[in-house]
Scaffold this active site. Structure first.
Site, PDB file in Angstrom:
ATOM      1  N   LYS A 129       0.861  -1.185   0.000  1.00  0.00           N
ATOM      2  CA  LYS A 129       0.000   0.000   0.000  1.00  0.00           C
ATOM      3  C   LYS A 129       0.891   1.227   0.000  1.00  0.00           C
ATOM      4  O   LYS A 129       2.042   1.164   0.452  1.00  0.00           O
ATOM      5  CB  LYS A 129      -0.886   0.003   1.245  1.00  0.00           C
ATOM      6  CG  LYS A 129      -2.092   0.908   1.153  1.00  0.00           C
ATOM      7  CD  LYS A 129      -3.283   0.249   0.459  1.00  0.00           C
ATOM      8  CE  LYS A 129      -4.408   1.220   0.237  1.00  0.00           C
ATOM      9  NZ  LYS A 129      -5.615   0.550  -0.274  1.00  0.00           N
ATOM     10  N   GLY A 168      -5.550   2.705  -7.285  1.00  0.00           N
ATOM     11  CA  GLY A 168      -6.147   3.860  -6.604  1.00  0.00           C
ATOM     12  C   GLY A 168      -6.642   3.518  -5.214  1.00  0.00           C
ATOM     13  O   GLY A 168      -6.656   2.362  -4.802  1.00  0.00           O
ATOM     14  N   ASP A 169      -7.006   4.535  -4.490  1.00  0.00           N
ATOM     15  CA  ASP A 169      -7.668   4.416  -3.185  1.00  0.00           C
ATOM     16  C   ASP A 169      -8.267   5.804  -2.932  1.00  0.00           C
ATOM     17  O   ASP A 169      -8.471   6.563  -3.903  1.00  0.00           O
ATOM     18  CB  ASP A 169      -6.661   4.004  -2.090  1.00  0.00           C
ATOM     19  CG  ASP A 169      -7.324   3.650  -0.760  1.00  0.00           C
ATOM     20  OD1 ASP A 169      -7.852   2.541  -0.636  1.00  0.00           O
ATOM     21  OD2 ASP A 169      -7.336   4.486   0.163  1.00  0.00           O
TER      22      ASP A 169
END
Ligand code: NDP
Length: 448
Positions: A129, A168-169
């Site tokens: 992440k 994405g996030d």
């Protein structure tokens, strides 16, 4: 809850001591360690080979300065992060979050969760992440572009189609992925599937935009069916109004539910007639404005300042799709008291440990994030496959694969829970099923 297993207690204490001031990471680790207690009791080989000690320690943490110039010619400095947590079952895979609240502890918690989520998809992807404390809100397209180019200039040294594939996030959608892909391609002179969530004209997968929200509803639908229920005629409350929330609302509606509320970080809207999603897409995806603008489309809807009040709306099914720890114990009790009988987590770790306990103790059908929101990363892995093949599947093909994957995750989580004596507890089931695959791969690799 405390640990009966001494070894797990020691691991937890070490995690807290070594990662001071990172409560979200502690919370994510605690939930997993509590769930796998029966597995560790039954498998001394994991203790002997230090598997749990290893799995809570990232393989690599990359932290860097991101300098960029704003529209007034002023130099701005942000922080960038990429945590490559675990590559036992595949290249690191996980999103990038751009939000002012981002610091190392947030990325660590998200990266840790990602290991188990990716394992649950059944696809060959490890956990990672990244992100930055950059806030895209209120920035011009050119400012966002300059930031993304600077961020990728450093990140490009650490990622690659077979090494680490970000997506994405929060705060990272199609626009940001496009700018980052362009910069990677320029720096490396390579056209590879190094990012997912790409635009359809340059290697993106159909149905990736919809995947997390759709996948959440496929998972919840499976859980409801297994308990003799369905979305049909049910009142649904969804928090957030970003990528996950919008497509969860669309699929919940298609499956017969009536979505009556959505929110953003300023407040929430309630529309007793059912939310008009075309209006929401126009406000959020096209104009990038606040959810309050919904009142310009539907005068009889209500807007309330503050986002946590959304959980006081009476509903049958709640889908938290905004951010971590958005449902605390009090909100969970309110939901239960108002008759909510199913919760599906679209966001990562949206329920506190205390809230989760309220749901489980009250027999609420509870779909934990790790399992229920895995559809996004699963479809990202399908995007990687299409990029490798230089081929693309139709929307229907990808959607059908996504549905199959979500049904399988439900089956695997629910059978792991039953096998370890916790029938119906999908939190435990998802953690156990996710853990076992990664732990066995780590055992096979030896001490590395
Ligand atoms: P977006 O940026 O598209 O949308 C986020 C939404 O949540 C916005 O409505 C935003 O409101 C709201 N929000 C964000 N932070 C807060 C906060 N601190 N308090 C209240 N509301 C907040 O992000 P996504 O929809 O992509 O992500 C939402 C959640 O889903 C995150 O937890 C993410 O990790 C998770 N997720 C996303 C996946 C994906 O494929 N995109 C995959 C799996 C999980 P505002 O605009 O006011 O900030």
């Amino acid at each position: 809850m405390s640990f009966k297993n001494e070894y797990l207690k020691e691991v937890m204490d070490r995690v807290i001591a070594r990662n001071a001031g990172e409560p979200e990471f502690h919370q994510a680790v605690r939930e997993v360690l509590e769930s796998i207690e029966p597995v560790i009791d039954a498998h001394p080989e994991y203790v002997k080979m230090g598997i749990v000690d290893s799995i809570v320690e990232p393989e690599r943490i990359i932290k860097f300065r991101v300098p960029w110039v704003d529209d007034n010619g002023k130099v701005q400095i942000n922080r960038g992060f990429r945590i490559q947590f675990n590559s036992a079952i595949g290249p690191y895979k996980g999103g990038l979050r751009f939000h002012p609240s981002v610091y190392e502890g947030i990325i660590k918690f998200l990266g840790f969760e990602q290991i188990f989520k990716n394992s649950l998809t059944g696809l060959p992807i490890g956990g990672g992440k990244g992100g930055s404390d950059f806030d895209p809100k209120g920035k011009s397209d050119m400012e966002v572009m300059r930031f993304c180019q600077s961020f990728m200039t450093e990140l490009s040294k650490h990622i690659g189609a077979d090494t680490d594939v970000p997506a994405g996030d929060i705060g990272v959608g199609g626009r940001e992925i496009g700018y980052m892909f362009g910069q990677y391609k320029r720096l490396r002179n390579e056209f590879t599937g190094v990012l997912t969530g790409k635009g359809l004209t340059y290697g993106g997968s159909l149905a990736r935009t919809e995947a997390t929200g759709f996948g959440l509803c496929y998972f919840v639908d499976e859980m409801l069916k297994d308990n003799g229920k369905s979305f049909e005629g049910q009142t649904v409350v969804i928090s957030g109004s970003g990528n996950v929330a919008i497509y969860a609302a669309q699929k919940a509606t298609e499956l017969g539910g009536k979505v009556v509320a959505l929110s953003d970080s300023n407040g929430y809207i309630y529309d007793k007639n059912g939310i008009d999603l075309d209006a929401v897409k126009q406000i959020k995806e096209v104009e990038r404005k606040r959810i309050k603008e919904y009142l310009n489309y539907h005068k009889d809807a209500q807007y309330t300042e503050g986002c946590s009040g959304i959980w006081s709306i009476k509903c049958d099914i709640a889908l938290p799709c905004a951010t971590q720890n958005e449902i605390d114990e009090k909100s969970a009790k309110t939901l239960v008291a108002n008759g909510c009988y199913a919760v599906g987590e679209g966001a990562n770790m949206p329920s506190t440990l205390e809230a989760t306990k309220v749901f489980l103790d009250n027999g609420v059908l509870f779909a934990p994030a790790k399992a229920a929101n895995a559809g996004g990363v699963a479809t990202s892995a399908l995007e990687m496959s299409q990029n490798s093949m230089r081929y693309s599947w139709t929307f229907e093909e990808v959607d059908a694969k996504l549905k199959g994957i979500m049904q399988n995750i439900y089956k695997n989580a629910s059978s792991a829970a039953a096998e370890y004596g916790m029938k119906g507890n999908l939190v435990a089931g998802a953690n156990i099923a996710g853990f076992l695959k990664v732990a066995n791969a780590m055992l096979a690799h030896g001490i590395v």
